[in-house]
Design an enzyme around this catalytic site. Structure first.
Site, PDB file in Angstrom:
ATOM      1  N   PHE A 145       0.778  -1.289  -0.049  1.00 52.77           N
ATOM      2  CA  PHE A 145      -0.081  -0.135   0.252  1.00 52.77           C
ATOM      3  C   PHE A 145       0.857   1.193  -0.153  1.00 52.77           C
ATOM      4  CE2 PHE A 145      -2.331   3.576   1.546  1.00 52.77           C
ATOM      5  CZ  PHE A 145      -3.419   3.391   0.970  1.00 52.77           C
ATOM      6  N   ASP A 230       9.367   2.628   1.670  1.00 53.14           N
ATOM      7  CA  ASP A 230       8.500   3.427   2.005  1.00 53.14           C
ATOM      8  C   ASP A 230       8.214   3.299   3.680  1.00 53.14           C
ATOM      9  OD1 ASP A 230       5.906   4.542   2.696  1.00 53.14           O
ATOM     10  OD2 ASP A 230       5.083   3.502   0.780  1.00 53.14           O
ATOM     11  N   LYS A 259       3.023  11.180   6.850  1.00 54.82           N
ATOM     12  CA  LYS A 259       2.045  10.996   8.106  1.00 54.82           C
ATOM     13  C   LYS A 259       2.709  11.803   9.315  1.00 54.82           C
ATOM     14  CE  LYS A 259      -0.133   6.940   6.070  1.00 54.82           C
ATOM     15  NZ  LYS A 259      -1.508   7.746   5.902  1.00 54.82           N
TER      16      LYS A 259
END
Length: 404
Positions: A145, A230, A259
């Site tokens: 994801f 990531d 984030k």
């Protein structure tokens, strides 16, 4: 409080009426928060065990981060990258130093960081490695994801994220996650990068086998291929280290961050790499109006400074041991398996007991907010400011839910 006096049902109906249904949220309407606790419109309190998918690693409204935001709001919020502002250099320097890299390219969202990494890797492949024009490929992992743009969903293996959004962007090869032999076999002379999550979050907090990340590093080195990590969910203290790659002593060619970098206040993302990689970009070739804006930089600089103390990494490591010990005690009592690292856990609910959604709904009734994924799995990622007592409360409430 009788039902017709509650504000939540009406607020939920209004939200459903006026928004596209691309999410299926729990029927809770939050109005305020502090630390690890949320309060809804009916003054009910909940322990936040999702932390905005790790965007709230430092808790809600961390005083140091709120102070930085307030101070910057009184001075300057946006210039665009057409000019340089007085918060920009400090942020880029301090984040680069945290990552051990030469340069930083700031953006806004995690998906933008991933798109940046893809573009930089392709350009590096053409200009540095010598891949023929239009032939660059990137190896990615099943269960990934990385975001929801059309390019990113082109290499997703989640049909909910991918279906009906084609035609799909070419240039990606998908291999099983954790399978080093498959990854090595997929690399050819036109491969420019391997893009993976050191721990797969959306998939259910899946930790790869020991030795996998060092193996990825070795294969990339042997084939002159960039290793793109990531760390948008796994990084910045979540797993008990600054980066999840640190657990195996691995340094990627590029960190993809987001984030938690925005401190739960503003969207901030970035990629960090050395000059021989990020240096392929020239003016006009990539950018973002809001990327690296003054407000974002002021908040994110304070985030980097909080991480520089090591406090949050230690909290995640120490309290994560307590969390995982408690969760392992529930295996065989409604849980089939527990995975994760630090204050991050994926729990496989026994489908014979309930679904992941049902578990989250019942936890919500007990004042715990978590998120399901892939049917019978739920994820726990509380803010790193959680206490030992709050962890014990979380485990106790989960045990009660599983016991029925």
């Amino acid at each position: 409080m009788v039902d017709d006096m509650l504000r939540t049902p009406g607020a939920v109906r209004d939200a459903e009426r006026w928004t596209a249904h691309n999410y299926h949220p729990l029927p809770v309407v939050i109005s305020s928060a502090e630390g690890v606790w949320l309060t809804d419109v009916d003054n009910r309190r909940y322990l936040d065990c999702l932390a905005g998918y790790s965007a709230l690693n430092f808790g809600h409204r961390h005083p140091q981060l709120i102070a930085a935001a307030h101070a910057q709001l009184d001075k300057l919020t946006l210039t665009s990258r057409a000019f340089i502002h007085d918060q920009f250099a400090d942020f880029c320097r301090e984040l680069a130093e945290l990552c051990g890299k030469d340069l930083v390219l700031p953006m806004n969202t995690g998906a933008e960081a991933v798109e940046t990494a893809i573009k930089v890797a392709r350009k590096w492949g053409y200009q540095v490695k010598g891949v023929p024009a239009g032939q660059a490929n990137i190896v990615v992992a099943e269960g990934n994801f990385h975001g929801r743009t059309t390019t990113i969903v082109s290499f997703s293996t989640d049909e909910d994220a991918r279906a009906d959004f084609g035609p799909y962007t070419p240039g990606f090869t998908v291999v099983p996650y954790g399978d080093l032999d498959a990854l090595a076999a997929a690399i050819d002379e036109n491969t420019v990068a391997v893009l993976i999550e050191p721990i797969q979050g959306e998939q259910g907090v899946v930790v790869p086998p020991a030795g996998y990340l060092p193996g990825v590093r070795r294969v990339c080195d042997e084939n002159n291929v960039l290793f793109l990590a990531d760390e948008i969910q796994s990084g910045l203290g979540r797993t008990g280290e600054t980066f999840a790659c640190d657990h195996e002593g691995v340094t990627p060619d590029m960190y993809l961050l987001g984030k938690a970098l925005g401190g739960g206040i503003v969207p901030v993302s970035a990629v960090a790499a050395n000059a021989d990689v990020l240096g392929v970009l020239k003016p006009g070739q990539h950018g973002s109006t809001f990327g690296g804006n003054p407000l974002a930089c002021a908040v994110a600089t304070e985030v980097v400074r909080l991480l520089g103390t090591g406090e949050f990494q230690r909290r995640s490591a120490e309290l994560g041991e307590r969390l995982h010990a408690g969760l392992r005690g529930l295996v065989g009592k409604g849980l089939l398996a527990v995975r994760g690292r630090g204050l991050w856990a994926g729990l496989d609910i026994d489908p014979a007991v309930m679904t992941g959604r049902q578990a989250c709904e019942r936890l919500m009734e007990r004042g715990i907010l978590a998120k399901d994924t892939h049917g019978s799995t739920i994820r726990l990622a509380p803010p790193l400011v959680i206490t030992a007592e709050e962890i014990d409360h979380l485990v106790a409430q989960l045990a009660a839910v599983l016991a029925g």
